[in-house]
Design an enzyme around this catalytic site. Structure first.
Site, PDB file in Angstrom:
ATOM      1  N   GLY A  14      42.806 113.272  90.087  1.00  0.00           N
ATOM      2  CA  GLY A  14      41.903 114.238  91.234  1.00  0.00           C
ATOM      3  C   GLY A  14      41.986 113.044  92.531  1.00  0.00           C
ATOM      4  O   GLY A  14      42.459 112.184  92.591  1.00  0.00           O
ATOM      5  N   CYS A 158      28.355 110.311  99.547  1.00  0.00           N
ATOM      6  CA  CYS A 158      29.030 110.002 100.698  1.00  0.00           C
ATOM      7  C   CYS A 158      28.354 110.305 102.225  1.00  0.00           C
ATOM      8  O   CYS A 158      28.594 109.769 103.121  1.00  0.00           O
ATOM      9  CB  CYS A 158      30.480 110.840 100.895  1.00  0.00           C
ATOM     10  N   GLN A 184      30.332 117.472 107.748  1.00  0.00           N
ATOM     11  CA  GLN A 184      31.009 116.574 106.692  1.00  0.00           C
ATOM     12  C   GLN A 184      32.637 117.309 106.552  1.00  0.00           C
ATOM     13  O   GLN A 184      32.742 118.327 106.354  1.00  0.00           O
ATOM     14  CB  GLN A 184      30.354 116.661 105.491  1.00  0.00           C
ATOM     15  N   GLY A 188      35.725 115.678 101.264  1.00  0.00           N
ATOM     16  CA  GLY A 188      34.536 115.424 100.416  1.00  0.00           C
ATOM     17  C   GLY A 188      34.226 116.368  99.508  1.00  0.00           C
ATOM     18  O   GLY A 188      33.614 116.249  98.334  1.00  0.00           O
ATOM     19  N   HIS A 251      32.684 111.608 107.927  1.00  0.00           N
ATOM     20  CA  HIS A 251      31.308 112.447 108.024  1.00  0.00           C
ATOM     21  C   HIS A 251      30.837 111.990 109.225  1.00  0.00           C
ATOM     22  O   HIS A 251      30.614 110.603 109.366  1.00  0.00           O
ATOM     23  CB  HIS A 251      30.517 112.197 106.645  1.00  0.00           C
TER      24      HIS A 251
END
Length: 361
Positions: A14, A158, A184, A188, A251
């Site tokens: 991933g 995060c 963001q 993410g 972010h």
């Protein structure tokens, strides 16, 4: 054989798993020797399993291309190959909790990027510059798990990295009320613009579960260990809105703060730029030399110019000014998949090694 610690990546195919692999290339202490993923990827080489889904801007490291991916569910088999693991598995929260504890019970430390164990009372959730002492709760966790060296440690969400360190640097002025809006990046959500074309030129004013994490997780980081568990702090009160914006990495947070003790701008900036923690004192390999930078220009920090500050491990702050309703306001920026995800977990692992919690099996 290398003197480096042998590392496994759970969920290595991933996006966050890929970030772990790219960050650990040529790491002085750690070497990726094992990659585990879902049963559908198992048995193939890493290069075959990822195929055209490599999402990093840097090429796939040569050293991992030929590694045969293992089945993440074959816990004993994977654990036998490594000294510790990073966890970036894509499962339900309950499944993640279960499998991470299963790995820990094989006497394999787990450093997790996942949120599943962030509120398990005896699992440390750590930003190494802020609360390195929370790792001591591992001793109590081991008693519960019945392990000698196995445990789970996690890094926080995060979304909080661009303002929680700032508020920590200003602790002596006693911030007690905070309003934050985070803007963001799409990474993410594990996406690129190729995966998510509808995000181009778009803003989505909702990210599931993110506002609750952004409001509560800093309080756990600022908490203390009592009777073998981490008890969250009660102040400052934080309210948050989290918005998805058409940015790949980074972010940004717009933050308003009320303080109990008066501070002047020069003092606040000095506290930011001089803020250091255990990673800097210990000179950990991934630690930023300067954790927080302050930018004087009115149009900074900007994602395009500042997201890779300190190799993505630093925090950039700007636009600090007095407010008409709150005391002060500022804008913060952090790299969400480096400091906010895999890089933050790597720094946690480096701290755990320095503290003696992660050793060779």
């Amino acid at each position: 054989m290398s003197e480096k610690l042998k590392v496994g990546i759970l969920g290595g195919t991933g996006m966050v798993g890929q970030r772990f692999i790219s960050l650990l290339e040529n790491h002085p202490w750690f070497e990726v020797t094992t990659i585990a993923a879902s049963p559908r990827s198992a048995g193939r080489t890493y290069e075959e399993a990822v195929g055209g889904r490599w999402k990093m801007t840097t090429p796939m490291p040569e050293a991992v291309k030929g590694i045969t991916v293992m089945n993440v569910n074959e816990v004993d088999k994977v654990a036998a190959e490594v000294d510790f693991v990073f966890s970036a598995v894509d499962m339900t929260k309950e499944e993640i909790k279960k499998i991470e504890e299963e790995y820990a019970r094989t006497e394999t430390p787990v450093v997790s990027n996942n949120s599943a164990h962030r509120w398990t009372p005896d699992v440390p959730m750590v930003v190494p510059e802020i609360n390195p002492d929370h790792m001591k709760v591992i001793d109590f966790q081991k008693q519960r798990l019945g392990t000698a060296r196995g445990f789970v440690a996690v890094k926080p969400n995060c979304s909080i990295q661009s303002y929680a360190p700032v508020l920590t640097a200003w602790k002596e002025f006693e911030p007690y009320e905070v309003v934050a809006t985070t803007y963001q990046a799409i990474s993410g959500a594990g996406k690129t613009f190729k995966d998510w074309p509808e995000m181009e030129g778009n803003i989505i004013p909702y990210i599931g579960g993110e506002e609750e994490k952004s409001e509560k997780e800093p309080l756990r980081i600022w908490g203390e260990i009592k009777d073998g568990v981490i008890v969250p702090a009660v102040s400052p009160v934080i309210t948050c809105q989290c918005i998805r914006v058409p940015v790949l990495n980074g972010h940004t947070a717009a933050v308003f703060v009320k303080f109990r003790k008066k501070a002047v701008k020069e003092e606040l900036i000095e506290k930011l730029v001089s803020f250091r923690g255990a990673p800097q004192e210990l000179e950990l390999p991934s630690a930023p030399k300067q954790f927080i930078q302050y930018l004087e220009e009115d149009n900074r920090p900007q994602v395009a110019m500042d997201v890779d500050y300190e190799n993505g491990m630093g925090v950039s702050v700007g636009r600090l000014r007095e407010d008409t309703v709150y005391d002060w306001k500022f804008v913060g920026l952090s790299h969400n998949t480096v400091r906010g995800a895999a890089g933050g977990a790597v720094l946690c692992a480096e701290l755990l090694k320095a503290q003696g919690y992660i050793t060779k099996k």
